[in-house]
Design a protein around this motif. Sequence first.
Motif, PDB file in Angstrom:
ATOM      1  N   UNK A  98      57.337  -5.982  -3.336  1.00 24.20           N
ATOM      2  CA  UNK A  98      58.664  -6.602  -3.126  1.00 24.20           C
ATOM      3  C   UNK A  98      59.732  -5.676  -3.543  1.00 24.20           C
ATOM      4  N   UNK A  99      61.107  -6.069  -3.305  1.00 23.55           N
ATOM      5  CA  UNK A  99      62.126  -5.151  -3.560  1.00 23.55           C
ATOM      6  C   UNK A  99      62.240  -5.100  -5.066  1.00 23.55           C
ATOM      7  N   UNK A 100      63.430  -4.321  -5.396  1.00 23.89           N
ATOM      8  CA  UNK A 100      63.630  -4.048  -6.800  1.00 23.89           C
ATOM      9  C   UNK A 100      64.266  -5.331  -7.465  1.00 23.89           C
ATOM     10  N   UNK A 101      64.093  -5.591  -8.657  1.00 20.51           N
ATOM     11  CA  UNK A 101      64.631  -6.926  -9.070  1.00 20.51           C
ATOM     12  C   UNK A 101      65.345  -6.510 -10.339  1.00 20.51           C
ATOM     13  N   UNK A 102      66.471  -7.143 -10.598  1.00 21.06           N
ATOM     14  CA  UNK A 102      67.454  -7.017 -11.478  1.00 21.06           C
ATOM     15  C   UNK A 102      67.464  -8.223 -12.227  1.00 21.06           C
ATOM     16  N   UNK A 103      67.482  -8.592 -13.634  1.00 22.62           N
ATOM     17  CA  UNK A 103      67.570  -9.740 -14.362  1.00 22.62           C
ATOM     18  C   UNK A 103      68.292  -9.225 -15.672  1.00 22.62           C
ATOM     19  N   UNK A 104      68.962 -10.418 -16.249  1.00 20.81           N
ATOM     20  CA  UNK A 104      69.738 -10.084 -17.538  1.00 20.81           C
ATOM     21  C   UNK A 104      68.774 -10.459 -18.573  1.00 20.81           C
ATOM     22  N   UNK A 105      69.163 -10.231 -19.702  1.00 19.39           N
ATOM     23  CA  UNK A 105      68.507 -10.522 -20.833  1.00 19.39           C
ATOM     24  C   UNK A 105      68.427 -11.899 -21.112  1.00 19.39           C
ATOM     25  N   UNK A 106      67.405 -12.598 -21.615  1.00 23.81           N
ATOM     26  CA  UNK A 106      67.254 -13.934 -22.063  1.00 23.81           C
ATOM     27  C   UNK A 106      68.282 -13.904 -23.277  1.00 23.81           C
ATOM     28  N   UNK A 107      69.081 -15.042 -23.475  1.00 29.60           N
ATOM     29  CA  UNK A 107      70.131 -15.259 -24.287  1.00 29.60           C
ATOM     30  C   UNK A 107      69.496 -15.086 -25.746  1.00 29.60           C
ATOM     31  N   UNK A 135      62.084  -3.067 -11.908  1.00 29.21           N
ATOM     32  CA  UNK A 135      62.585  -4.041 -12.857  1.00 29.21           C
ATOM     33  C   UNK A 135      63.611  -3.800 -13.616  1.00 29.21           C
ATOM     34  N   UNK A 136      64.768  -4.181 -13.641  1.00 30.64           N
ATOM     35  CA  UNK A 136      65.851  -3.762 -14.499  1.00 30.64           C
ATOM     36  C   UNK A 136      66.341  -4.815 -15.099  1.00 30.64           C
ATOM     37  N   UNK A 137      66.148  -4.870 -16.719  1.00 29.03           N
ATOM     38  CA  UNK A 137      66.765  -5.754 -17.644  1.00 29.03           C
ATOM     39  C   UNK A 137      68.006  -5.161 -18.086  1.00 29.03           C
ATOM     40  N   UNK A 138      68.934  -6.171 -17.775  1.00 23.48           N
ATOM     41  CA  UNK A 138      70.324  -5.566 -18.193  1.00 23.48           C
ATOM     42  C   UNK A 138      70.748  -6.317 -19.275  1.00 23.48           C
ATOM     43  N   UNK A 139      71.539  -5.736 -20.378  1.00 28.11           N
ATOM     44  CA  UNK A 139      72.347  -6.265 -21.328  1.00 28.11           C
ATOM     45  C   UNK A 139      73.899  -6.385 -21.106  1.00 28.11           C
ATOM     46  N   UNK A 140      74.277  -7.518 -20.840  1.00 29.86           N
ATOM     47  CA  UNK A 140      75.758  -7.663 -20.434  1.00 29.86           C
ATOM     48  C   UNK A 140      76.763  -8.013 -21.342  1.00 29.86           C
ATOM     49  N   UNK A 141      76.524  -8.022 -22.949  1.00 29.41           N
ATOM     50  CA  UNK A 141      77.343  -8.613 -23.611  1.00 29.41           C
ATOM     51  C   UNK A 141      78.166  -7.517 -24.142  1.00 29.41           C
ATOM     52  N   UNK A 142      79.678  -7.632 -24.294  1.00 31.86           N
ATOM     53  CA  UNK A 142      80.471  -6.564 -24.739  1.00 31.86           C
ATOM     54  C   UNK A 142      80.609  -6.448 -26.165  1.00 31.86           C
ATOM     55  N   UNK A 143      80.842  -5.280 -26.851  1.00 28.70           N
ATOM     56  CA  UNK A 143      81.250  -5.034 -28.137  1.00 28.70           C
ATOM     57  C   UNK A 143      82.625  -5.490 -28.388  1.00 28.70           C
ATOM     58  N   UNK A 144      83.176  -5.156 -29.480  1.00 31.87           N
ATOM     59  CA  UNK A 144      84.605  -5.478 -30.012  1.00 31.87           C
ATOM     60  C   UNK A 144      84.983  -4.564 -30.720  1.00 31.87           C
TER      61      UNK A 144
END
Length: 1703
Positions: free
Chosen positions: A497-506, A564-573
């Motif tokens: 199958x094609x590459x998979x991108x998901x975000x981290x579980x909350x 399979x890419x697992x991405x963290x999308x939460x920004x710092x401050x």
Amino acid sequence: MDIECQAHDEPPTILCPDNIDVDPEPGEATVVVNWTQPNATDNSGYVTVTSDYQSGTEFSIGSTSIHYNASDPSGNVDSCQFNVTVPDVVNPEIICPGDIEVVTDPGQATAVVTWTSPNATDNSGSVTLSSNYQPGAELVIGSTIISYNATDPFGNVDSCNFNVTVTDVENPSILCPDDIEEYTDPGEDTAVVTWSQPNATDNSGSVNVTSNYQQGSNFVIGSTVVYYNASDPYGNVDSCLFTVTVIDDEPPTILCPDNIDVDPEPGEATVVVNWTQPNATDNSGYVTVTSDYQSGTEFSIGSTSIHYNASDPSGNVDSCQFNVTVPDVVNPEIICPGDIEVVTDPGQATAVVTWTSPNATDNSGSVTLSSNYQPGAELVIGSTIISYNATDPFGNVDSCNFNVTVTDVENPSILCPDDIEEYTDPGEDTAVVTWSQPNATDNSGSVNVTSNYQQGSNFVIGSTVVYYNASDPYGNVDSCLFTVTVIDVVNPEIICPGDIEVVTDPGQATAVVTWTSPNATDNSGSVTLSSNYQPGAELVIGSTIISYNATDPFGNVDSCNFNVTVTDVENPSILCPDDIEEYTDPGEDTAVVTWSQPNATDNSGSVNVTSNYQQGSNFVIGSTVVYYNASDPYGNVDSCLFTVTVIDDEPPTILCPDNIDVDPEPGEATVVVNWTQPNATDNSGYVTVTSDYQSGTEFSIGSTSIHYNASDPSGNVDSCQFNVTVPDVVNPEIICPGDIEVVTDPGQATAVVTWTSPNATDNSGSVTLSSNYQPGAELVIGSTIISYNATDPFGNVDSCNFNVTVTDVENPSILCPDDIEEYTDPGEDTAVVTWSQPNATDNSGSVNVTSNYQQGSNFVIGSTVVYYNASDPYGNVDSCLFTVTVIDDEPPTILCPDNIDVDPEPGEATVVVNWTQPNATDNSGYVTVTSDYQSGTEFSIGSTSIHYNASDPSGNVDSCQFNVTVPDVVNPEIICPGDIEVVTDPGQATAVVTWTSPNATDNSGSVTLSSNYQPGAELAIGSTIISYNATDPFGNVDSCNFNVTVTDVENPSIICPYDIEEYTDPGEDTAVVTWSQPNATDNSGSVNVTSNYQQGSNFVIGSTVVYYNASDPYGNVDSCLFTVTVIDDEPPTILCPDNIDVDPEPGEATVVVNWTQPNATDNSGYVTVTSDYQSGTEFSIGSTSIHYNASDPSGNVDSCQFNVTVPDVVNPEIICPGDIEVVTDPGQATAVVTWTSPNATDNSGSVTLSSNYQPGAELVIGSTIISYNATDPFGNVDSYVENPSILCPDDIEEYTDPGEDTAVVTWSQPNATDNSGSVNVTSNYQQGSNFVIGSTVVYYNASDPYGNVDSCLFTVTVIDDEPPTILCPDNIDVDPEPGEATVVVNWTQPNATDNSGYVTVTSDYQSGTEFSIGSTSIHYNASDPSGNVDSCQFNVTVPVTDPGQATAVVTWTSPNATDNSGSVTLSSNYQPGAELVIGSTIISYNATDPFGNVDSCNFNVTVTDVENPSILCPDDIEEYTDPGEDTAVVTWSQPNATDNSGSVNVTSNYQQGSNFVIGSTVVYYNASDPYGNVDSCLFTVTVIDDEPPTILCPDNIDVDPEPGEATVVVNWTQPNATDNSGYVTVTSDYQSGTEFSIGSTSIHYNASDPSGNVDSCQFNVTVLDVVNPEIICPGDIEVVTDPGQATAVVTWTSPNATDNSEV
């Protein structure tokens, strides 16, 4: 905090002064103009004023525009201008050249006269000359006044004159006719000779002609010189001469006797014939008679022509002939060789057969052989009769025959392709195999090829033998074989199958990821899947590679991967400090600025803070944005920024040069003064320098103050000043007239010459002239330099020179003696002749007389012209001539050889006798020898007298004689037949051979034969020599040999068994096969048998060809073959796994199921497994049966099965509608909003929706999020939330801006979208920002009003590709210290700069290195941190010989000598400082004390020449080809080479005057001195071909077409084209053989050579139309009248007409 800046766009204000008019001082062309510097103001308070001219500048005559620009620090500019005008009121000055005397141009009464146009000067710097004549004018004889005017642009004028005198010194021109040859008048020894009177011309138009003979005079036989003189009225003379030769062309008269027929004596082939010598007469009274035969000669059978020639002393000849015939009635005799048997030549259907041609004899001694075939003939297979005829010259004939049999014993030749390996066809257990059909050849030209397989057949897995047989029509056979192997190498196929991108579980650093397992297939039907992860794995942040392998039973593997890419999308401050202002540090353009480090936090607990500046950094003047980025390890970023402003309050520093004193150029009152611009520095690094004067300004006499201001961009200012002083120094000016040429005064060696004295001017107004000669001086012949000096009252001097050349043009005078006749000196062909030397005089008093002969010289027989030339030292010439005739009256001398005795050849009664032609001499060197017999005549037995006469060209004669005697001797003759080749008799090792015995002849008529073998002998295989002897009764013997070769060409015989089939042995893939050994026989009784397999061998499954070869000792071969086929009937074995139960992943209705591929075995070692399902297949809910089959390559099969069961676990799916915008309901703060509920689906067919709002809900003002959940009966849930979307550009690479360490980088603003319709985009950099060298991360954030965020980033990399700049010092030449061979050399390290501000300099040598004698190259490299490099080099030369000398001045320390007496005297052959030549010199020292005791020592000084010669080649040469040639003879001036040694050798690859081919050729020259030093040069010779080809077309062609045809094919001969290059291309718009229609067509031909030169021609082809058209009318028509009418309207079909022209 948001900051908004506004650009300053208000320009300064500047106002210029009014236009200025200034008159120059009298006699001056410039004036210094001063004005007040315009004042400029600007709202910023800072303004810089620049101008193209400064107040105090010196301006030339004319109008000049002055421009001023005012600019403020923001780049805003204002400008103004005014004009400065300087008028001109001074006249130009002009001085003409002196008077000129020239001679007329060749052939003209005029002369084209050139002179140097007068030099005119004007204070304006511009002056126009006009004249009544221009240099190069054509002037008539006499004196002409040349006038010149000089005008400046303002109308001021000056003028001058000089005289040009043209004198006529040109000799007349006379051209005599070519030398004349005339034949004597009939019966006379003289001839009347006429010619065209020579035409004489002179530029004066008047010429007088005289001669020693008039045309129409009587001339005697021989050569006579006629000369002509032409003189003009001015004493100029020309002369010419030609020779009149009278030739005697009247032949003698001679009459031969009648033809003679004489029969020979019986049995003889020759007879002696006598006749009367013919009588010859000649009008000259002198005639010589010669003949090819003399009376009394012995003649052979046949007819012989006797020729007589009569010749006179002038070479005129008459001839006659008669025939002597001796008849022949006897036939020739001929004997052929025996019959011949041969085999065909290798590779041919024929044989080249040679034999000895039969020997034929005839009494005439001459016989001609003819045959239907010649030895070496190529004969075809079979029997050929060879026939010979022998014919003598009288038609008598004899003949004979023999047979030649050609047999074909050569096998055909066939060559199979190499063994073939082929992979199975896709999805098949077989392969279609193709190959090139083997090529079979045979010498017979006919060959039949058969095979057990055809190319393109289907072959099963394994090895199969393919064999080919080739046979010719004569039973000869050849065969070959090769193996075809089919290999199974087909890999399974798997697609991931094609590459998979998901975000981290909350709240997590991982994500649970599911996917569908890949499907794998294989042509074998069986494939096993394996993987490093299974669906539902928990994967960490980052990219994880999921790998799958698919393997078939034969070990063939395919694999695939996906990420399979697992991405963290939460920004710092992060939060920055406020903006900062700081003043520059003292002396710096920067300030160190500090602040508190911002604090950053991130939910991940790990955050990295970066900044473009660190607190405590150095900041440049102006405003700098400092930004901070906070990023977590996964690329989520937050940022903030603040501004640091650095203010500069430190003024620049400037230092002016010292005061300057400058002397003006002589004659000038002003001077341009240059100085080094003062260097101004400022802590900012940027400073603007302005001045009221610029370096290069023209200053008048006096002192001027120069002021400089230095200001920085912040308005801080510093200033300085210095003085420029110009003293008064002026020289006068003088211009001499041009060079003068005059001729000597009449009768004098001098000329009185006048000229105009030069004009001299000086700024003081007073100048004194002095000279070495005054006008009217009497000057001698040659060139005299006239010198003038002009001196002003202050001692300033100017001088000039010109040349006066006096030429002598008066000819000398000379008179020759009368013509002379003299007889030859005794025994000589010459005579010594004397006469009185002619007297020559010349007005110059000096005359040189030359002649082609001196009195007392030796003159040859005949007439010789003697001429004298008298010339004076100045090239003037007069001439005269007379004739010397030498007469020969001395006879020749001749001496005959001794008497000759010669034996004839055996069997001959005659012999050809040769002797040396008697040597005859004559004082003239020319003598004619005649005889009644010639050397090489055939003499019969007996004695013959030979007579010789010798005569010279003057008719003097001498004679002598000797005898020739021939005795009797004869031997027999025998000739054997040619060599014989035969083959063995059938079944035998021998052959019975017959031949014709040789024929032997002898003049005695009796001969006996003997031999070692007789015809019919039985000879063994191999070569046998047959020998014959022939003996006559007198014991004379002759012998001959020939070879008989017996060849064995019979093949052995062998027969193979029939083809064999056998089953494999149990559990094996082979079978042991046996057969009976084939039997082989051969007529020779000896045969050798070989085979590729032995009976009882192991054979693999499939077909194998077994072949046998039988060969005898003589290379004859027979072969046979049969096929062994091994059949496999044993099936494979296969076992399946147990049944499988598998749960699907949550939310899925299918599951990928993997199992281990069943293992199958077979005795063949090859088994194919197939299945209706593969491991890794995706199965739906339910139970599925899996079947496996195992088959081997022979089609044997085994099978098994198992079940796969999948339960039900599937989640529903839901999609919400798009965002909705509505307005409040009237009078309400809410709105009732309706929408379509989302559609949810589930594999179970049942799903329940729930929501926080339902359609028709009343919603308040603002944005409300509507949430939906979809739940199936198994508790699986789906919901919907949407973030913004933003996409950054790709990473950017940019090169630094020129000269900078930064680059301005632009990109397209990223586009951000969001379902809310509102999105805010922020970034740490804006496009168009300045980026430093290296990589910088640019990030963008997109956020919607509801806190949903997306971000992206890219990298800007600034690359420095600008190399540093480095400049080396000039080459260095350093002399070593006396007596030293090395020297330490120092230089200044080259300075290198780079835009990056960082540069590293390296070198192979450092300043201060010690260098040896010779030349060393020093290399420097400059490199910057980015690896960009610049380099330079210079040479350090330490010479040995003194430069340009062949010697060296050498110094050394004199030796120290000591003596016990305390006193010692040194002496030496050389002293320190001596100049020594190249090479080694021994320096000797002697030390002598007062008592005569001596000690000595020596040392060597070696002077080495390391100085190269110098040679300079001419420029490149272009030459056109010589006419009609592809080459050109090219000449040039030989290069001059010099060397300090005084000796130089020049070599070249071409010499001037060589032939060069078309194109470019490099000519090089090498100059070498004796010490190996070399210089070279080269140039290119280009030969251009501009000569077009030549082409000639055929004549016009008229052609009639065939009857009924409209076209005709026309043929013609292709025009022949030639070209000097030897290469020519011919093109045409029509070709011979074209079909032409009726009419005229022009045919054009073009011929072009490789250089593009073209010639063309054309002709017309006309096809005539001579065929009439054809028309056929309809048949007769009968109609009745129209009702009530006396007529009828009649219609018919118009006739159809055709014509070959189709018109």
